[in-house]
Design an enzyme around this catalytic site. Structure first.
Site, mmCIF file in Angstrom:
data_model
loop_
_atom_site.group_PDB
_atom_site.id
_atom_site.type_symbol
_atom_site.label_atom_id
_atom_site.label_comp_id
_atom_site.label_asym_id
_atom_site.label_seq_id
_atom_site.Cartn_x
_atom_site.Cartn_y
_atom_site.Cartn_z
ATOM 1 N N HIS A 14 23.913 66.151 49.876
ATOM 2 C CA HIS A 14 22.572 65.595 50.062
ATOM 3 C C HIS A 14 22.176 64.793 48.829
ATOM 4 O O HIS A 14 22.866 64.802 47.823
ATOM 5 C CB HIS A 14 21.551 66.700 50.330
ATOM 6 C CG HIS A 14 21.319 67.626 49.181
ATOM 7 N ND1 HIS A 14 20.217 68.423 49.075
ATOM 8 C CD2 HIS A 14 22.036 67.895 48.057
ATOM 9 C CE1 HIS A 14 20.263 69.139 47.972
ATOM 10 N NE2 HIS A 14 21.364 68.833 47.340
ATOM 11 N N CYS A 33 20.088 64.069 41.240
ATOM 12 C CA CYS A 33 19.960 64.283 42.684
ATOM 13 C C CYS A 33 19.524 63.019 43.428
ATOM 14 O O CYS A 33 19.546 62.991 44.664
ATOM 15 C CB CYS A 33 18.977 65.411 42.966
ATOM 16 S SG CYS A 33 19.522 67.005 42.352
ATOM 17 N N HIS A 39 25.514 64.581 46.396
ATOM 18 C CA HIS A 39 26.315 65.596 45.719
ATOM 19 C C HIS A 39 26.309 66.811 46.639
ATOM 20 O O HIS A 39 25.496 66.912 47.547
ATOM 21 C CB HIS A 39 25.727 65.938 44.341
ATOM 22 C CG HIS A 39 24.373 66.564 44.409
ATOM 23 N ND1 HIS A 39 23.219 65.826 44.594
ATOM 24 C CD2 HIS A 39 23.986 67.864 44.361
ATOM 25 C CE1 HIS A 39 22.185 66.643 44.637
ATOM 26 N NE2 HIS A 39 22.612 67.898 44.505
ATOM 27 N N HIS A 41 26.870 71.120 47.708
ATOM 28 C CA HIS A 41 26.642 72.519 47.377
ATOM 29 C C HIS A 41 27.358 73.396 48.389
ATOM 30 O O HIS A 41 27.532 73.007 49.550
ATOM 31 C CB HIS A 41 25.157 72.885 47.429
ATOM 32 C CG HIS A 41 24.322 72.184 46.427
ATOM 33 N ND1 HIS A 41 24.281 72.570 45.104
ATOM 34 C CD2 HIS A 41 23.500 71.122 46.532
ATOM 35 C CE1 HIS A 41 23.460 71.772 44.449
ATOM 36 N NE2 HIS A 41 22.972 70.885 45.295
ATOM 37 N N ASP A 79 27.524 72.330 58.240
ATOM 38 C CA ASP A 79 28.738 72.472 57.444
ATOM 39 C C ASP A 79 29.521 71.171 57.372
ATOM 40 O O ASP A 79 29.782 70.528 58.397
ATOM 41 C CB ASP A 79 29.623 73.588 58.016
ATOM 42 C CG ASP A 79 30.729 74.002 57.053
ATOM 43 O OD1 ASP A 79 30.484 74.031 55.827
ATOM 44 O OD2 ASP A 79 31.833 74.304 57.533
ATOM 45 N N HIS A 80 29.893 70.794 56.151
ATOM 46 C CA HIS A 80 30.649 69.576 55.872
ATOM 47 C C HIS A 80 29.956 68.338 56.427
ATOM 48 O O HIS A 80 30.586 67.444 56.976
ATOM 49 C CB HIS A 80 32.099 69.693 56.379
ATOM 50 C CG HIS A 80 32.894 70.624 55.536
ATOM 51 N ND1 HIS A 80 32.833 71.989 55.704
ATOM 52 C CD2 HIS A 80 33.721 70.398 54.488
ATOM 53 C CE1 HIS A 80 33.623 72.571 54.808
ATOM 54 N NE2 HIS A 80 34.159 71.623 54.053
ATOM 55 N N GLU A 124 21.036 77.668 47.224
ATOM 56 C CA GLU A 124 21.713 76.421 46.891
ATOM 57 C C GLU A 124 22.758 76.684 45.809
ATOM 58 O O GLU A 124 23.809 76.053 45.791
ATOM 59 C CB GLU A 124 20.697 75.388 46.414
ATOM 60 C CG GLU A 124 21.306 74.030 46.157
ATOM 61 C CD GLU A 124 20.272 72.972 45.884
ATOM 62 O OE1 GLU A 124 19.460 72.677 46.782
ATOM 63 O OE2 GLU A 124 20.278 72.443 44.757
#
Length: 152
Positions: A14, A33, A39, A41, A79-80, A124
């Protein structure tokens, strides 16, 4: 009343950005950010449901069913994925930890049979998490998520 918590993990990328600001303003407010490439998490999700123990099964909710709901409603969607670009609720909302918790609540609310959604916790990082207890939770001063700037 008993509370049951199930965990799930997902990895997402994100970025944070206010489209009405300059690159300099975004960098000042959001630092690294604000990178438009984003980037990532490795998030941990904890979902807590509340209910009565079924005297026959001994369950508040069937654990396999709860796992399947989390997979279908959250993990398979987040996810991903790049949250800003691929998840509809973040099209116009920064996918902060807080906003992710609210969005997950909205995805799950009313979908767990025989139990009430009590809490959504999103980690996070190991030392950073957000808890959401719903729109009308005690301590929210009857403010909705959208009035607190947590619209999804």
């Amino acid at each position: 009343m008993i509370f049951l918590t199930r965990k799930a993990d997902f990895s997402s990328s994100h970025f944070y950005r206010n489209p009405n600001w300059t690159d300099e303003q975004n960098a000042a407010a959001f630092g690294k950010c604000a990178n438009p490439h984003g980037h990532g998490h490795n998030y941990t999700l904890e979902v807590t449901v509340a209910g009565e123990v079924d005297p026959v099964t001994g369950f508040v909710v069937d654990l396999k069913l709860l796992k399947d709901i989390l997979e279908a409603e959250v993990v398979s969607v987040y996810d991903h994925r790049h949250l800003n670009h691929e998840v509809p609720e973040f099209k116009d909302v920064n996918p902060t930890t807080e906003n992710i918790a609210v969005a997950i609540w909205r995805r799950l609310d009313g979908k767990v049979p025989n139990a009430r959604l009590h809490r959504v916790r999103v980690y996070e990082m190991d030392d950073l998490f957000a808890d959401f207890y719903g729109e009308e939770a005690p301590g929210n001063s009857n403010q909705s998520a959208s009035s607190m700037g947590l619209s999804a």
